[in-house]
Design an enzyme around this catalytic site. Structure first.
Site, PDB file in Angstrom:
ATOM      1  N   HIS A  20       0.812  -1.237  -0.156  1.00  0.00           N
ATOM      2  CA  HIS A  20      -0.252   0.292   0.026  1.00  0.00           C
ATOM      3  C   HIS A  20       1.308   1.373  -0.305  1.00  0.00           C
ATOM      4  O   HIS A  20       1.750   2.025   1.512  1.00  0.00           O
ATOM      5  CB  HIS A  20      -0.701  -0.345   1.138  1.00  0.00           C
ATOM      6  CG  HIS A  20      -1.724  -1.449   1.521  1.00  0.00           C
ATOM      7  ND1 HIS A  20      -1.966  -2.227   1.703  1.00  0.00           N
ATOM      8  CD2 HIS A  20      -3.290  -1.140   0.757  1.00  0.00           C
ATOM      9  CE1 HIS A  20      -2.822  -2.625   1.489  1.00  0.00           C
ATOM     10  NE2 HIS A  20      -3.852  -2.074   0.826  1.00  0.00           N
ATOM     11  N   GLY A  64      -5.627  -3.652  10.745  1.00  0.00           N
ATOM     12  CA  GLY A  64      -5.745  -4.407  10.138  1.00  0.00           C
ATOM     13  C   GLY A  64      -7.179  -4.549  10.125  1.00  0.00           C
ATOM     14  O   GLY A  64      -8.148  -3.557   8.687  1.00  0.00           O
ATOM     15  N   PRO A  65      -7.836  -5.599  10.572  1.00  0.00           N
ATOM     16  CA  PRO A  65      -9.155  -5.022  10.164  1.00  0.00           C
ATOM     17  C   PRO A  65      -9.877  -4.169  10.885  1.00  0.00           C
ATOM     18  O   PRO A  65      -9.690  -3.303  11.838  1.00  0.00           O
ATOM     19  CB  PRO A  65      -9.814  -6.154  10.974  1.00  0.00           C
ATOM     20  CG  PRO A  65      -8.468  -7.053  10.909  1.00  0.00           C
ATOM     21  CD  PRO A  65      -7.582  -5.768  11.164  1.00  0.00           C
ATOM     22  N   HIS A  78      -3.797   2.665  -4.466  1.00  0.00           N
ATOM     23  CA  HIS A  78      -4.512   2.581  -2.936  1.00  0.00           C
ATOM     24  C   HIS A  78      -3.632   1.298  -2.806  1.00  0.00           C
ATOM     25  O   HIS A  78      -2.862   1.143  -1.277  1.00  0.00           O
ATOM     26  CB  HIS A  78      -6.499   2.029  -3.498  1.00  0.00           C
ATOM     27  CG  HIS A  78      -6.278   1.478  -1.096  1.00  0.00           C
ATOM     28  ND1 HIS A  78      -6.425   2.126  -0.234  1.00  0.00           N
ATOM     29  CD2 HIS A  78      -6.139   0.129  -1.130  1.00  0.00           C
ATOM     30  CE1 HIS A  78      -6.591   1.924   0.603  1.00  0.00           C
ATOM     31  NE2 HIS A  78      -6.307   0.429   0.290  1.00  0.00           N
ATOM     32  N   GLU A  89     -21.731  -4.266  21.659  1.00  0.00           N
ATOM     33  CA  GLU A  89     -21.105  -5.755  21.698  1.00  0.00           C
ATOM     34  C   GLU A  89     -20.076  -5.395  20.851  1.00  0.00           C
ATOM     35  O   GLU A  89     -19.002  -5.880  21.427  1.00  0.00           O
ATOM     36  CB  GLU A  89     -22.006  -7.470  21.738  1.00  0.00           C
ATOM     37  CG  GLU A  89     -22.864  -6.787  22.664  1.00  0.00           C
ATOM     38  CD  GLU A  89     -24.100  -6.263  21.511  1.00  0.00           C
ATOM     39  OE1 GLU A  89     -24.175  -5.654  20.755  1.00  0.00           O
ATOM     40  OE2 GLU A  89     -25.225  -6.619  22.644  1.00  0.00           O
ATOM     41  N   HIS A  92     -31.675 -15.988  20.458  1.00  0.00           N
ATOM     42  CA  HIS A  92     -31.563 -15.816  21.487  1.00  0.00           C
ATOM     43  C   HIS A  92     -30.849 -16.453  21.901  1.00  0.00           C
ATOM     44  O   HIS A  92     -29.567 -17.036  22.915  1.00  0.00           O
ATOM     45  CB  HIS A  92     -31.613 -14.852  22.749  1.00  0.00           C
ATOM     46  CG  HIS A  92     -32.150 -13.263  22.133  1.00  0.00           C
ATOM     47  ND1 HIS A  92     -32.821 -13.213  20.813  1.00  0.00           N
ATOM     48  CD2 HIS A  92     -32.180 -12.555  23.174  1.00  0.00           C
ATOM     49  CE1 HIS A  92     -32.930 -11.770  21.534  1.00  0.00           C
ATOM     50  NE2 HIS A  92     -32.211 -11.477  22.227  1.00  0.00           N
TER      51      HIS A  92
END
Lengths: 739, 739
Positions: free
Chosen positions: B62, B152-153, B298, B458, B522
């Site tokens: 990159h 990264g994520p 990119h 969450e 659930h």
């Protein structure tokens, strides 16, 4: 008298008109005759008392939100929503999503009042009971009449609603002609605080604003209370400003507890907005109870005394339970007739349309019936046209995706900003975009577009996909694309697809440590274990282009199931003489039998690790005289659906002849089919594709000696390997057995 | 001359002062002497050319964002950030998070220029190489010097940064005294478009605004380009308005490509804001290249010719590669000395503090060393104090959580709006809140609070938790709480914790179909399969209060590992005579041997299904004379760490004596230890707890006959069961074998 609901679309001048100002923004919308505020109050009183009774019955459930939302329900079910309670699946109905699914009693009770067939008084009372055929589960479920999507996990329903609204826009842009509107429904989505806090909801809202989905109206039950207290314990942002920044038309209603007229007015205004609408309605959770407005009334019954107090405060008899007086039924008595008129009107329109444009009408009717044109099979490459040179499976998949996307209107191809990497952009694609959009890079589109840029929003992508698939099952087969590791971001949405039986195809590229230099964050260790275990999900990991073809066939044939097709970044050896689409459809098949009549070991090869498996087979024979057979195993779920005889013929489990699976994922689950594994016990590493496989022991030179040792161990011990003795040939997780 | 960076905290009047207006908002901040714009330009030219060379080396990587962010880097690394390059772990350093982790070359190169020891020129050139000990992986990794968190994520780093800023606030409020500031660092977080689209980022931003974390500065590299084109392809919201609505101070910088002074000014302003700051810096991706400002730059190298062109346009020699002239090194030469001054200053302050308040200093020092006070063990209930009456394991866990939370400052207990359900609120808890907050329900707090209301978020909860745990490993042990099913929302964050070796405890309640009426949405089918497969993760499912105690001990001892403690909603039978914390620490143990000297079958019981297992044991003996032994198996990962001998002693795998696992999850993974299962092959159903277990076959009356049949089958066949023959006693997934 013309059905009142039609007026919302086209006001008729000679009807009595009453105008209500939507509090706060002064907009005035004409065309609706409302009942008196007193009559509304009466209906709300009975409604709220009934909710209190329902929760008190088993001493639990969610009473607060349903009681708070009574006025909103009257506005929607009596005045604004276009639907047919005797035929909930009428195609052009408005879609309604209860994203705050725990408030389902609210929906169930309104469905009862307006005359949905299955929603009897007895069924209503089955909420939280042990009744096995209850249509009133603790959260709304798509299997039940009148429920568009299953909700409960918060934020999901909101994203589903965005998908439902997109579906309408796409169908309208594809099939509607001037004077012939076959599809023009609204999508109404009820949300609570949680849906506006959950990331999946926020992602979806950004997209709704970007796409200018003015057929979407998000109704915020702003009761300001969550489980932990008032919502300001964890949220103090300016929600209206945020929603305006996100591209919504924002409307305030300040007295959502009783001002039905204001709610109606705000909802009607939403129909003529040029943007999606966000209605911020202040309500009181548990309205009518002494603990109204507190967290105590969120997820609990009120208690016997408090239920009686609620009734008294409403002027109702505290000793009467589950009581709906006739005048309340009468209030809703016109709804079924109005619904029928909608249905008939749509049928007439469809007939006229058919005369005008029989070809388009035929395609539309086929999609309404939930069917694909039969020539979808032509989009799957023939075996003889498959590549022979090494090819990345993401490329092989791209060939199929592109053909389906280009030729069949049912397929909506999307990507979480990975168009170049996932090979999903097809020839002459039109982007799904607001027609007015002018991007800096010149990539514009319109609502007939079927290529969807979801942005970097994997969770919303998959949750929106659920809405697209649920619009009318089979009308759309949505496809998504991103790296496989990011299906962990989207896991909660894919699970909801599986639970609801929604067909969709997830193109999951970069599915192994072979992604290389991007490193361990992008190498999807353990993600497959989730999807292989998830009920009603096909996780298919093809080893070459022919198995890719089989994967798409399986996915298209699985009309009630989401499919994840798991694909390599790197080039893969092609096996035209061994690989088979028919075998892929069975989940596993004999890929390459051993040389000669007998065998010593079975090797299971999967996806991008098939090349190592086949090379190991050769090396075992050459260096050790060990005869290995190879099974290709792209999908455990499909294999489990096969007959016992077939399974035996593939696995050939025989004492003294071990089975070894070779896959660069953890071995979890493979123990069912194999005695040992060459697998991953750790996360990956940032190394080039070739080197990373070497680093973790995935080369035939490293695998073959280990398999040889295993075969010799088993020969020496003279027996088969018992459970408890699964051998991790890459690690030291071996445990022994006694005999 | 005093170190320039100190000036940022306290301007000294007799130094030369130059004032820069931050473009767009006119704020002026004094106290910094900047180098000339020409010198900045020179450094940026060399920097950008070097980046182009680095990507060209292997033809990938990159390049775009790092080239675009050169001016931002100079502002941070030369002028604003407080750090010590020769000792990157200096405790009170500013934390820096590169949430757009793919831009890591930018960080690596600045780390080299400022003198981080390990970041040699040779190491820089190892980016995308096959070098096994590279400190320059494709995304930043926490294992390497100077990297606070692995990113990264997308969106994760932003949420981590919120956790890092919280950690500072909490430590400061706990330990700082007037005149004795031990902890006052800033957290700087670089984000790209993606981090502001991802839901986890949006959730975290809402919390940062709510908490008024004015020590957090989010720096938006607004280059308006993503993989698919310009960002407006998928996002057209008004980001500044949205950030203001979210509670941020918003600053614009319009020429982020070269106006170092404006960037410095905006960063300095962030230090004195009363809210978190969002700096919207317009940059050009791939600045200097002919394809600058497009998606093409990119994620790719520029190509040989274009790299040469870039150098020419900057007045550099196109034939010189990887060249950093001495004057550029000189530009950063003062940084190590300034860093050393920071370190020394902090040590002096700590010494003074120790004299003033030795007790608090001792606690602080212990936490800086990453250690817990030894009396944490007193928070674990003694065996003899455990309940005997049926108790929900969420309640048993609450006892431990509450003791740890109440007594030890290292524990931060959080909840995703499920305080009442997860039993996590402890006596005299103080909420972590902005001291100025006044909630409608009266639940206020301050920054010394260690009870955290994350709202219904969450994913951000767990990602923020990663930041808390990474602040200085061991200083905090964060705990989260929500329903187990919602750990699917958070899965991508928990995975990042496992990857980074971050200790944390996730309290996952409502972990089985026994949640009852809330229904299948659930009921967490298949979630355990993910966490059991995830490397470096402890998923522990205790069967009673004693095993709960063992679970907490395991979690606290696992200092480099996240732990999920999986707990029931419903009451569970207690087994004081059988259950054992020591056994729990080994993952599995013999719970109840068979009557007599021999046995016929081994039953594996897990978590809330242990009661059925024990009841089945009794019924088998009474009705069929079958002697069953019972193994409790709370944690597969811990069991795999035991010796072969221990494993054998627990499982006793013997030919002709099958093992059956009883758990209301899919069987995936249990095939390693069992020959057959009583498990779930579908999603659940909305039924009360007792009835749902009955419905899916989990009663001793239904299980015992199936086990009896299995035992007889195995006796009749006269051999052990081979792989490929795992039997799903609840389904029909049986496959056979030949012998």
């Amino acid at each position: 008298m013309a059905p009142a609901l039609e007026l919302l679309e086209k006001p008729i001048e000679n009807l009595p008109v009453k105008t209500f100002s939507a509090n706060g923004n002064g907009a005035a919308v004409a065309g609706l005759k409302l009942e008196s505020p007193e009559r509304h109050q009466r209906v709300m009183n009975v409604f709220r008392a009934f909710i209190a009774d329902l929760c008190q019955q088993y001493g639990e459930g969610h009473a607060g939100s349903p009681m708070g939302m009574a006025a909103i329900g009257i506005a929607l079910y009596k005045y604004v929503m276009k639907y047919s309670p005797r035929n909930c699946n009428y195609f052009n109905r408005d879609r309604f999503v209860l994203s705050n699914g725990h408030a389902c009693l609210w929906q169930y009770l309104f469905m009862h009042l307006v005359g949905v067939n299955s929603m009897t008084l007895e069924q209503l009372k089955s909420y939280h009971s042990a009744r096995i055929d209850s249509v009133c589960p603790g959260h709304p479920e798509i299997e039940n009449e009148g429920i568009e999507v299953t909700t409960g996990p918060l934020g999901q329903g909101l994203a589903n609603a965005v998908g439902l609204a997109m579906a309408t826009k796409n169908l309208a842009a594809t099939y509607n002609k001037p004077g012939y509107e076959l599809v023009n429904n609204m999508t109404w989505c009820m949300v609570g605080d949680a849906c506006l806090q959950e990331g999946v909801g926020l992602e979806a809202l950004s997209l709704a604003g970007h796409w200018k989905l003015n057929n979407l109206c998000v109704i915020f039950d702003n009761n300001s209370v969550t489980c932990d207290g008032t919502a300001d314990v964890a949220n103090t942002e300016d929600v209206n400003m945020k929603m305006r920044a996100t591209g919504f038309n924002v409307v305030d209603v300040y007295n959502g507890d009783s001002d039905v007229a204001a709610v109606v007015n705000s909802l009607v205004a939403a129909r003529s907005s040029d943007k999606p609408t966000f209605i911020n309605i202040r309500t009181t959770i548990g309205f009518g109870s002494a603990i109204a407005g507190t967290a105590d009334v969120h997820g609990a019954a009120l208690g016997v005394d408090e239920v009686a107090n609620v009734k008294r405060s409403f002027g109702l008899d505290p000793n009467q339970h589950f009581h709906i007086p006739q005048d309340v039924y009468d209030f809703f008595a016109d709804i079924p007739g109005r619904g029928k008129a909608h249905e008939v009107g749509w049928q007439v329109a469809l007939e006229r349309y058919r005369e005008r444009d029989p070809a388009l009408a035929a395609e539309f009717t086929l999609r309404v019936a939930g069917k694909l044109p039969e020539d979808w099979t032509k989009c799957i490459p023939r075996k003889e046209d498959q590549p022979i040179a090494p090819t990345a499976s993401r490329k092989s998949a791209g060939v199929v995706t592109n053909a389906l996307g280009e030729r069949i209107n049912s397929f909506l191809v999307g990507t979480a900003d990975l168009t170049p990497s996932c090979n999903v952009a097809y020839k002459n694609k039109v982007d799904f975009q607001s027609p007015g959009l002018r991007t800096a890079c010149g990539l514009n589109g319109n609502y007939s577009g079927r290529y969807i840029h979801y942005g970097i929003r994997e969770h919303a992508m998959c949750a929106i996909t659920n809405g697209l698939a649920a619009f009318n099952k089979g009308t759309f087969i949505p496809m998504t694309s991103t790296y496989f590791v990011f299906h962990l971001y989207a896991a909660a949405a894919v699970r909801m697809a599986a639970l609801q039986g929604l067909q969709q195809i997830h193109i999951a590229t970069h599915d192994s440590i072979g992604v290389g230099e991007n490193g361990p964050t992008h190498q999807p260790i353990a993600v497959a274990a989730l999807y292989r275990a998830l009920p009603n999900t096909l996780y298919i990991r093809p080893c070459d282009a022919e198995e890719v073809a089989g994967s798409y066939i399986a996915a298209i044939q699985a009309t009630e199931t989401p499919t994840i097709i798991s694909l390599s970044r790197q080039s893969l050896t092609q096996y035209p003489q061994y690989s088979s689409r028919e075998g892929t459809l069975k989940g596993a098949y004999v890929f390459n039998e051993a040389e000669g009549d007998d065998f010593d070991v079975t090797l299971i090869g999967v996806g991008s690790e098939m090349c190592f498996t086949m090379q190991t087979r050769g090396l075992l024979l050459r260096d050790y005289g060990i005869r290995a057979r190879v099974v290709s195993f792209p999908c455990t779920r499909l294999f489990e659906q096969q007959s016992r005889e077939y399974k035996q013929s593939v696995l050939k489990p025989r004492a003294g002849k071990p089975t070894v699976v070779i896959e660069a994922f953890p071995s979890n689950g493979w123990e069912r089919y194999a005695d040992a594994s060459v697998s991953m016990n750790s996360f990956g590493k940032s190394l080039p594709s070739k080197e990373i496989y070497e680093h973790f022991g995935f080369t035939p030179e490293k695998i073959a000696p280990k398999v040889k040792d295993l075969v010799e161990d088993v020969r020496r011990d003279g027996i088969g390997i018992l459970r408890g003795d699964f051998r991790d040939l890459n690690g030291c997780l071996r445990i022994g057995f006694e005999h």
